[in-house]
Design a protein around this motif. Structure first.
Motif, PDB file in Angstrom:
ATOM      1  N   ALA A  86       8.851   8.963   0.215  1.00 32.26           N
ATOM      2  CA  ALA A  86       7.838   8.778   1.260  1.00 32.26           C
ATOM      3  C   ALA A  86       7.753   7.313   1.666  1.00 32.26           C
ATOM      4  O   ALA A  86       7.614   6.989   2.846  1.00 32.26           O
ATOM      5  N   TYR A  87       7.854   6.431   0.675  1.00 35.68           N
ATOM      6  CA  TYR A  87       7.809   4.988   0.939  1.00 35.68           C
ATOM      7  C   TYR A  87       9.002   4.572   1.796  1.00 35.68           C
ATOM      8  O   TYR A  87       8.851   3.868   2.795  1.00 35.68           O
ATOM      9  N   SER A 106       8.674   5.935   5.388  1.00 37.04           N
ATOM     10  CA  SER A 106       7.637   5.214   6.131  1.00 37.04           C
ATOM     11  C   SER A 106       8.141   3.847   6.562  1.00 37.04           C
ATOM     12  O   SER A 106       7.932   3.425   7.700  1.00 37.04           O
ATOM     13  N   MET A 143       0.832  -1.205   0.000  1.00 37.89           N
ATOM     14  CA  MET A 143       0.000   0.000   0.000  1.00 37.89           C
ATOM     15  C   MET A 143       0.866   1.255   0.000  1.00 37.89           C
ATOM     16  O   MET A 143       0.581   2.228  -0.701  1.00 37.89           O
ATOM     17  N   LEU A 144       1.949   1.216   0.782  1.00 39.90           N
ATOM     18  CA  LEU A 144       2.861   2.359   0.823  1.00 39.90           C
ATOM     19  C   LEU A 144       3.541   2.548  -0.532  1.00 39.90           C
ATOM     20  O   LEU A 144       3.679   3.671  -1.031  1.00 39.90           O
ATOM     21  N   LYS A 145       3.948   1.433  -1.128  1.00 44.17           N
ATOM     22  CA  LYS A 145       4.670   1.501  -2.399  1.00 44.17           C
ATOM     23  C   LYS A 145       3.754   1.942  -3.532  1.00 44.17           C
ATOM     24  O   LYS A 145       4.203   2.556  -4.506  1.00 44.17           O
ATOM     25  N   ALA A 146       2.465   1.633  -3.400  1.00 46.76           N
ATOM     26  CA  ALA A 146       1.498   1.989  -4.443  1.00 46.76           C
ATOM     27  C   ALA A 146       1.386   3.501  -4.627  1.00 46.76           C
ATOM     28  O   ALA A 146       0.951   3.977  -5.673  1.00 46.76           O
ATOM     29  N   ALA A 147       1.785   4.240  -3.601  1.00 48.37           N
ATOM     30  CA  ALA A 147       1.755   5.701  -3.703  1.00 48.37           C
ATOM     31  C   ALA A 147       2.754   6.213  -4.730  1.00 48.37           C
ATOM     32  O   ALA A 147       2.656   7.353  -5.192  1.00 48.37           O
ATOM     33  N   GLN A 148       3.725   5.349  -5.086  1.00 54.00           N
ATOM     34  CA  GLN A 148       4.734   5.655  -6.100  1.00 54.00           C
ATOM     35  C   GLN A 148       5.546   6.918  -5.765  1.00 54.00           C
ATOM     36  O   GLN A 148       5.972   7.649  -6.639  1.00 54.00           O
ATOM     37  N   ARG A 149       5.706   7.147  -4.504  1.00 55.16           N
ATOM     38  CA  ARG A 149       6.584   8.225  -4.054  1.00 55.16           C
ATOM     39  C   ARG A 149       7.696   7.563  -3.250  1.00 55.16           C
ATOM     40  O   ARG A 149       7.530   7.273  -2.071  1.00 55.16           O
TER      41      ARG A 149
END
Length: 218
Positions: free
Chosen positions: A41-42, A45, A32-38
């Motif tokens: 930020a990933y 986190s 879910m964190l990686k899906a942000a594609q940032r």
């Protein structure tokens, strides 16, 4: 200093590692964190999550760490020599086995990405060595040994340690990675022997750290 009940503490450690990190983390939270594609930020986190998990695991393993740090200091010179010997042995065995696999066109696939910067080094050189030694060389073996034969517990721990290192590539379809299972399982067994001979998980964690560090150079 007062410590929590040993059995409860190691069960909490196993829950934190296998359920929170490996199951929920790998399949829900981290994707879910990686899906942000940032990427920044990933990475930030993930570092925060793993710092929290590592700190919590160390707190619940405080009694173990204090006792085995004392064991290390008691025979520091001998333990350092023993750790150095195991480091050399593991690196040599890994180099031979990996060269054999490479001869047959089988290359390792790592889930770690150097482009992750500080996260890559944190995971490889701090989180993995300390966390995995507490979990696989202490808590898991001791918990299993309370119910089954200790030798079987050691074998189970080494097998699970090996599976942990090839599972993600296998899950991604790189089925040849199963051939690396014996490499990691044998490394896990040698790390167990290092802790057993020195009486200190500090030594096996140091060897684990050095082996991972050497893998960056080889």
């Amino acid at each position: 200093m007062r410590f929590l009940n040993e059995i409860k503490s190691r069960r909490i450690v196993l829950f934190l590692y296998f359920v929170c990190d490996q199951m929920l983390g790998r399949f829900m939270i981290y994707p879910m964190l990686k899906a942000a594609q940032r990427l920044e930020a990933y990475n930030a986190s993930l570092i925060l999550i793993h710092v929290f998990l590592l700190g919590t695991i160390c707190i619940f393993s405080a009694r173990l760490l204090v006792i085995e740090a004392g064991n290390f200091v008691q025979k520091m010179t001998k333990n350092c020599i023993t750790a150095a010997a195991f480091f050399g042995l593991i690196v040599c065995i890994q180099a031979v086995l990996l060269s054999i696999l490479k001869h047959f066109g089988i290359d390792p696939v790592s889930s770690a990405d150097p482009d992750q910067g500080i996260l890559f080094f944190f995971e490889l050189l701090l989180y993995a060595p300390l966390c995995e030694e507490i979990v696989f060389r202490a808590c898991l073996i001791d918990e299993c040994a309370a119910h089954i034969n200790r030798k079987v517990s050691v074998m189970f721990s080494c097998l699970l340690f090996g599976l942990l290192h090839v599972f993600i590539p296998l899950f991604g379809g790189s089925f040849t990675q199963i051939f690396f299972l014996p490499v990691y399982a044998l490394s896990g067994y040698l790390l167990y022997e290092c802790r057993k001979k020195t009486g200190s998980i500090i030594c096996s964690a140091a060897v684990h750290f050095l082996v991972n560090g050497a893998s960056l150079l080889l």
